[in-house]
Motif scaffolding. Sequence first.
Motif, mmCIF file in Angstrom:
data_model
loop_
_atom_site.group_PDB
_atom_site.id
_atom_site.type_symbol
_atom_site.label_atom_id
_atom_site.label_comp_id
_atom_site.label_asym_id
_atom_site.label_seq_id
_atom_site.Cartn_x
_atom_site.Cartn_y
_atom_site.Cartn_z
ATOM 1 N N SER A 221 0.819 -1.092 -0.010
ATOM 2 C CA SER A 221 0.004 0.015 0.056
ATOM 3 C C SER A 221 0.752 1.318 -0.009
ATOM 4 O O SER A 221 0.304 2.315 0.307
ATOM 5 C CB SER A 221 -1.054 0.201 1.226
ATOM 6 N N THR A 222 2.087 1.295 -0.512
ATOM 7 C CA THR A 222 2.797 2.463 -0.376
ATOM 8 C C THR A 222 2.533 3.312 -1.593
ATOM 9 O O THR A 222 2.209 2.577 -2.710
ATOM 10 C CB THR A 222 4.569 2.053 -0.784
ATOM 11 N N ARG A 223 2.165 4.501 -1.404
ATOM 12 C CA ARG A 223 1.888 5.177 -2.637
ATOM 13 C C ARG A 223 3.020 6.215 -3.243
ATOM 14 O O ARG A 223 3.922 6.195 -2.583
ATOM 15 C CB ARG A 223 0.839 6.391 -1.909
#
Length: 629
Positions: A221-223
């Motif tokens: 879920s790293t943006r």
Amino acid sequence: MDAQRTAYIKPDQPAGGSGSGYLIGPRLVLTALHVVHDGGVRASGATVWVGHPRADSGLRKRSATVIWPAPDLGPDSTGVPDVALLLLDQDADEGHRTAVPWGRPQGDAPLVYAGIGVPAFSTLSGGGVQYESLRGELAPLTTAGRRWVLDCRVWPAATQQRERPWAGASGTAIFTNGHLVGVAVEYGTGMGERRLTAEPIHLLLTDPGFTTLLTEHGFPSTRNTADDVTADEATATRSRHAWSVLAEQRKLATSGVRTAIGDESSGGPVVISFADRREQLAEALREAGTRASALLVSGESGIGKSALTLSAVAELEAVDPAGFQGVVVNFRSLPQSSLELRAALGMSLEDVLAETSAPSRVLVIDAADAALERSAGLLSDLVLAAAAAGVGLVAVTSDVALGYVREQVELGFAKPVSSFEMSPLGDEDISVVSGHFQLLRAVLRDLPANSLLRRPVVLDLLVRTGTEPDSALGEWECLDLVWSRVVRGDGRPGVGSAEAREQTLLAVAAATMKLPEGHRPLAGVDAAAVDALRRDHLLAPASRYRNQPDFAHDEVRRYATAILLVRSQSPTELLQTAGRPGGHCRPPHLPARGYWKHQTLAPSGCSSNCAHTCRYSRQRTDPGGLTFR
């Protein structure tokens, strides 16, 4: 910022030197390019220590290679940011996989920043690596080319020599308002060592090569986008984030506690009102919150003290939301250390608690006795935070750990510590259960005062077996019945593989006892079984701070540990290996505590507390001489 993701980097020759960094993926480290590319030459690799010496997980040593930017690009190349990505040879995240939020400082006012690095000036006279908390202000309108300017609150003494006191701090991740906004890369001698500069992270997010590696190796879920951060909203945003984390903690604490006996499938549920005790406890809670004093709620394991305390807190809040406020956590669900807790909150717990405003307010720590197994330092810091914030403290603990928890609480609270002792179910309560569950009438008739069946958690497990004992059950027979019908799910459709459920619970017990690999069950944890056991309230709800399942209740843990020991060829040998490398059979890791039939057979270093718990088989004695009771 999470101190356990701090990285100390020693590049291989020919670069040499050292630098700092930060773990932004299970194997991905962010640092300054000149740490691994010096004098026009790229280091062949690096040794990286991830973590912090004061964190519970300590330091994890890994080997690393530089994967970005390309080898022919150095910090002196035109348009190349002084930033690098290293890929470790194996994971170093210790199961903590929260994505790192990126930020872009905006506005006119300075923002408070923080970071952890290893600058040369922090090294003690005796040598050795020392970590420094870098902190100060970042002024968005102060320019140094494309870089951010960092005014430091702590800086090295000015030197006339060619030494570089900030050397080693390069690569430090710079955070404002819980967002990673830059990478420290340079200092300016014109300000007397009081100023650093940092490469902006939001500019890196426009580079396809950087973002591709971030997507491939970053935390889930790293943006690839940065949030705008301003001084005006920083405090409010940080506070909102902290309260959202505490709301999640309360949800974990309450969802892991059974409040009734039985369920729909077993003819339940039945809720014991505890009317007299509830009123007494509510008054004690209100007084602790009003006087900012401490209250210890204690009792035998499985007696209902957590359910009663949490429900009493909720009722007080519902009746008088403006007059009473509770902050509820379960010690087992918290991060591993105070450093991790502060990183998760984005601010100190003391500052968060200080925002409470009700006339009566308390911090409730359920399962406070778990500090014996995990972190006495964390419990002490929670106590001190409540005391410093002027908030009452409520610690829920088992009776066997009451003395230890009291000592920790008394260190923070000068006022006398109040106590509330939870008693077992009385005959009237047992009559209510017997009248509702016809199948248990025979087994509940004429219960001894010290029977385990006077504990709601044991009754709940027995009710859920769906069987009708035709006579009084011995404690081992009760365990065996629960293990077969509830744990394994024998005869229950749709609960998954009985073998997988059993082996998973035994594997969790072995991990909790810290048994060496050679003494653990051959079968490990089965993911599908974990989900099924959580649905059956045998394993605790999932927590982002745990990399392995945990028991929903100590009573379930005792059952699993008892089975593990009885099935062992030599329980005494198994107990001797528990908790190593410390070399002692430490009581915290042995919730299935047992009486030793022959004291000469007790493991060396096993304290008298080990001979306290597993009452579960008066009738069951193993060949090594251990009788469960």
